[in-house]
Design a protein around this motif. Structure first.
Motif, PDB file in Angstrom:
ATOM      1  N   GLU A   1       0.832  -1.199   0.000  1.00  0.00           N
ATOM      2  CA  GLU A   1       0.000   0.000   0.000  1.00  0.00           C
ATOM      3  C   GLU A   1       0.871   1.255   0.000  1.00  0.00           C
ATOM      4  N   ALA A   2       2.004   1.192   0.700  1.00  0.00           N
ATOM      5  CA  ALA A   2       2.924   2.331   0.693  1.00  0.00           C
ATOM      6  C   ALA A   2       3.456   2.601  -0.702  1.00  0.00           C
ATOM      7  N   MET A   3       3.708   1.546  -1.474  1.00  0.00           N
ATOM      8  CA  MET A   3       4.163   1.714  -2.847  1.00  0.00           C
ATOM      9  C   MET A   3       3.073   2.359  -3.688  1.00  0.00           C
ATOM     10  N   ARG A   4       1.821   1.959  -3.494  1.00  0.00           N
ATOM     11  CA  ARG A   4       0.713   2.573  -4.231  1.00  0.00           C
ATOM     12  C   ARG A   4       0.648   4.076  -3.945  1.00  0.00           C
ATOM     13  N   GLN A   5       0.729   4.425  -2.660  1.00  0.00           N
ATOM     14  CA  GLN A   5       0.663   5.830  -2.287  1.00  0.00           C
ATOM     15  C   GLN A   5       1.798   6.633  -2.911  1.00  0.00           C
ATOM     16  N   ARG A   6       2.991   6.018  -2.965  1.00  0.00           N
ATOM     17  CA  ARG A   6       4.124   6.700  -3.581  1.00  0.00           C
ATOM     18  C   ARG A   6       3.871   6.907  -5.078  1.00  0.00           C
ATOM     19  N   ILE A   7       3.368   5.896  -5.757  1.00  0.00           N
ATOM     20  CA  ILE A   7       3.094   5.999  -7.194  1.00  0.00           C
ATOM     21  C   ILE A   7       2.049   7.067  -7.471  1.00  0.00           C
ATOM     22  N   GLU A   8       0.955   7.053  -6.699  1.00  0.00           N
ATOM     23  CA  GLU A   8      -0.111   8.010  -6.943  1.00  0.00           C
ATOM     24  C   GLU A   8       0.339   9.437  -6.641  1.00  0.00           C
ATOM     25  N   GLN A   9       1.156   9.589  -5.620  1.00  0.00           N
ATOM     26  CA  GLN A   9       1.646  10.912  -5.266  1.00  0.00           C
ATOM     27  C   GLN A   9       2.576  11.467  -6.344  1.00  0.00           C
ATOM     28  N   LEU A  10       3.448  10.625  -6.880  1.00  0.00           N
ATOM     29  CA  LEU A  10       4.417  11.078  -7.864  1.00  0.00           C
ATOM     30  C   LEU A  10       3.805  11.319  -9.231  1.00  0.00           C
TER      31      LEU A  10
ATOM     32  N   GLY B   1      -8.606 -11.644 -10.435  1.00  0.00           N
ATOM     33  CA  GLY B   1      -9.191 -10.690  -9.499  1.00  0.00           C
ATOM     34  C   GLY B   1      -8.695  -9.290  -9.753  1.00  0.00           C
ATOM     35  N   SER B   2      -9.423  -8.301  -9.222  1.00  0.00           N
ATOM     36  CA  SER B   2      -9.061  -6.912  -9.461  1.00  0.00           C
ATOM     37  C   SER B   2      -9.628  -6.019  -8.369  1.00  0.00           C
ATOM     38  N   GLU B   3      -8.897  -4.955  -8.085  1.00  0.00           N
ATOM     39  CA  GLU B   3      -9.450  -3.899  -7.246  1.00  0.00           C
ATOM     40  C   GLU B   3     -10.540  -3.149  -8.016  1.00  0.00           C
ATOM     41  N   CYS B   4     -11.345  -2.417  -7.271  1.00  0.00           N
ATOM     42  CA  CYS B   4     -12.364  -1.563  -7.859  1.00  0.00           C
ATOM     43  C   CYS B   4     -12.116  -0.134  -7.396  1.00  0.00           C
ATOM     44  N   SER B   5     -13.093   0.738  -7.569  1.00  0.00           N
ATOM     45  CA  SER B   5     -12.922   2.140  -7.197  1.00  0.00           C
ATOM     46  C   SER B   5     -12.656   2.318  -5.710  1.00  0.00           C
ATOM     47  N   ALA B   6     -13.080   1.361  -4.878  1.00  0.00           N
ATOM     48  CA  ALA B   6     -12.863   1.468  -3.439  1.00  0.00           C
ATOM     49  C   ALA B   6     -11.396   1.260  -3.075  1.00  0.00           C
ATOM     50  N   GLN B   7     -10.641   0.576  -3.933  1.00  0.00           N
ATOM     51  CA  GLN B   7      -9.224   0.279  -3.693  1.00  0.00           C
ATOM     52  C   GLN B   7      -9.001  -0.347  -2.319  1.00  0.00           C
ATOM     53  N   HIS B   8      -9.878  -1.263  -1.967  1.00  0.00           N
ATOM     54  CA  HIS B   8      -9.747  -1.988  -0.708  1.00  0.00           C
ATOM     55  C   HIS B   8     -10.066  -3.447  -0.954  1.00  0.00           C
TER      56      HIS B   8
ATOM     57  N   PRO C   1      11.830   4.351  -3.881  1.00  0.00           N
ATOM     58  CA  PRO C   1      11.221   3.009  -3.841  1.00  0.00           C
ATOM     59  C   PRO C   1      12.011   1.968  -4.634  1.00  0.00           C
ATOM     60  N   HIS C   2      13.315   1.959  -4.443  1.00  0.00           N
ATOM     61  CA  HIS C   2      14.181   0.967  -5.095  1.00  0.00           C
ATOM     62  C   HIS C   2      15.099   0.380  -4.029  1.00  0.00           C
ATOM     63  N   TYR C   3      15.030  -0.912  -3.850  1.00  0.00           N
ATOM     64  CA  TYR C   3      15.828  -1.564  -2.819  1.00  0.00           C
ATOM     65  C   TYR C   3      16.167  -2.976  -3.264  1.00  0.00           C
ATOM     66  N   GLN C   4      17.156  -3.554  -2.609  1.00  0.00           N
ATOM     67  CA  GLN C   4      17.521  -4.949  -2.874  1.00  0.00           C
ATOM     68  C   GLN C   4      18.035  -5.581  -1.594  1.00  0.00           C
ATOM     69  N   ILE C   5      17.570  -6.802  -1.352  1.00  0.00           N
ATOM     70  CA  ILE C   5      17.952  -7.565  -0.174  1.00  0.00           C
ATOM     71  C   ILE C   5      19.012  -8.581  -0.585  1.00  0.00           C
ATOM     72  N   THR C   6      20.108  -8.620   0.147  1.00  0.00           N
ATOM     73  CA  THR C   6      21.159  -9.604  -0.109  1.00  0.00           C
ATOM     74  C   THR C   6      21.312 -10.507   1.102  1.00  0.00           C
ATOM     75  N   LEU C   7      21.236 -11.805   0.862  1.00  0.00           N
ATOM     76  CA  LEU C   7      21.395 -12.796   1.918  1.00  0.00           C
ATOM     77  C   LEU C   7      22.749 -13.478   1.758  1.00  0.00           C
ATOM     78  N   THR C   8      23.524 -13.528   2.831  1.00  0.00           N
ATOM     79  CA  THR C   8      24.827 -14.189   2.822  1.00  0.00           C
ATOM     80  C   THR C   8      24.929 -15.094   4.040  1.00  0.00           C
TER      81      THR C   8
END
Length: 445
Positions: free
Chosen positions: A229-238, A258-265, A367-374
């Motif tokens: 949801e945080a990514m959605r908010q970032r996209i819509e804001q930008l 499946g799909s969201e509708c106008s309620a986005q919930h 909103p760009h990140y990468q996880i590295t496991l060692t």
């Protein structure tokens, strides 16, 4: 929706009011049962693996007298498709199969999925309903940046948008310079893509001086990868658009489940074609609506390759409350994680979606990140590299250290364990033209 008479020979616009999304519940359940019984009988007769497993359980199609009887049937899992590669789960003769797609699996043989003419018609129907739920309509200009080819995303969205009455531009993925030119010059009003690729477009458009407020683009239809949801908010804001989440998987039909509708919930499942269950991922026992577990789907109308109780590995829950949009098909919560993308660090279960939520909660990051496991000395270690804004880069050393500390604390709060954080410059981490690769696992290297 205002309806106008179409001229002779013109495409007839899709009428949302006639969609099964709004069926009374009793009528929908009756339809589901009829279709379930027909599908089980077809699979039992034509798919040897399913028939053998039913016989082991002492179950026949005649035992399916109610929707609740579905739980007596065996599960289908992804390895079943690989073990029977390529055509072992077909319920239609090859002569009736008009389309084959395949997954982009990274190991072993791909997963092959098949469609009859009827299957393709249903796929177009559910994708039309998907796009309509996202606010698209006849007259829209849709830039389809989902990948074409063996991947199901591109053609699924393409035929759905055409059936809706929209103009489709099949740009597919990649070639970002051309994507931006098309978006600007062709008057694009809606874009289909992975959310990570749209973020890449946002970034590149800024470099080329494109003002999003001057574009007619108003809707983004995003899928094929988990996003928060945080990514959605970032996209819509930008961007100033409405960003909608859609759901699908090749094994079931492709996008259009499946799909969201106008309620986005929550995402409405088109359950007149795909019957949902939520199970405990450990025990396999069904769970009630509202309780989180693994989503299991049964195709109710697919001919070429019916899937009975397919374990998606996606973790979600069914929302019991009715939706303000009026649709009666049930909703599931946004799918932010899968039971098979979890990794364990110091005894703690960690999902990439948790990392994303923790990072985006801190101002100053991109909103760009990468996880590295060692693995060092037998112990698993985790580091997160995250891009920061240019303003942060120009800050003092103390300011950078403070941001790094806030990110570490946010991650520790969400995940429950402290992990390494590395701040990197913008455009340092690799970009994806398809699904983003968020985790690099070097523990076995």
């Amino acid at each position: 929706m205002v309806e106008q008479a179409a001229p002779a020979g013109a495409r007839q616009p899709f009428q949302l009011s006639s969609a099964p999304d709004f069926l009374p519940e009793a009528q929908l359940r009756t339809l589901q049962l009829e279709r379930l019984q027909a599908t089980v009988a077809r699979a039992y007769e034509r798919v040897s693996l399913f028939r053998e497993r039913c016989q082991q359980r002492g179950v026949t199609p005649a035992d399916i007298r109610s929707l609740a009887d579905l739980r007596a049937l065996p599960f289908t899992v992804k390895t079943d498709l690989r073990d029977t590669y390529p055509f072992g789960l077909f319920a239609s003769p090859k002569a009736d199969v008009v389309r084959l797609h395949a997954s982009s699996g990274t190991t072993g043989k791909p997963i092959v999925v098949a469609y009859t003419e009827s299957d393709l018609a249903i796929w177009s129907e559910v994708m039309t309903r998907t796009l309509a739920a996202c606010g698209l309509h006849a007259g829209d200009t849709v830039q389809n940046a989902f990948g074409y080819g063996l991947f199901t995303g591109g053609l699924g969205a393409h035929y759905g948008a055409e059936r809706l009455g929209a103009t489709v531009i099949p740009t597919s993925g990649g070639n970002t310079e051309r994507q931006m030119m098309v978006m600007k010059d062709f008057g694009v009003t809606a874009l289909c893509a992975t959310p990570s690729y749209f973020l890449h477009l946002l970034e590149r458009a800024g470099e080329h001086g494109i003002d999003w407020s001057e574009l007619p683009l108003r809707v983004g239809v995003f899928g094929a990868e988990p996003w928060t949801e945080a990514m959605r908010q970032r996209i819509e804001q930008l961007s100033g658009i409405r960003a909608y989440d859609i759901y699908g998987l090749s094994e079931i039909i492709g996008p259009g489940v499946g799909s969201e509708c106008s309620a986005q919930h929550g995402l409405h499942l088109f359950e007149d074609h795909f019957y949902p269950e939520i199970i405990d991922p450990e025990t396999g026992e069904p769970l009630p609506d509202g309780q989180e577990g693994e989503l299991v789907l049964t195709t109710l109308t697919k001919q070429a390759m019916p899937m009975i109780r397919y374990r998606t590995r996606d973790i979600t829950s069914i929302i019991p409350e009715p939706c303000p949009c009026g649709r009666t098909v049930r909703r599931i919560e946004r799918i932010g994680r899968r039971s098979d993308d979890m990794f364990i660090i110091r005894g703690i279960n960690v999902f990439p979606s948790q990392v994303e939520a923790a990072l985006l909660a801190v101002e100053g990051t991109l909103p760009h990140y990468q996880i590295t496991l060692t693995r060092e000395h037998g112990l698993d270690r985790m580091e997160v590299a995250v891009e920061v804004t240019p303003e942060v880069l120009s800050d003092t050393v103390g300011g950078m250290a403070g941001l790094q500390q806030r990110l570490a604390e946010s991650l520790a709060h969400v995940i429950g364990v402290r992990i390494g954080v590395r701040l990197v410059e913008p455009r340092t981490l690799p970009r994806s033209e398809g699904k983003a690769q968020r985790v690099v696992d070097q523990r076995d290297v």
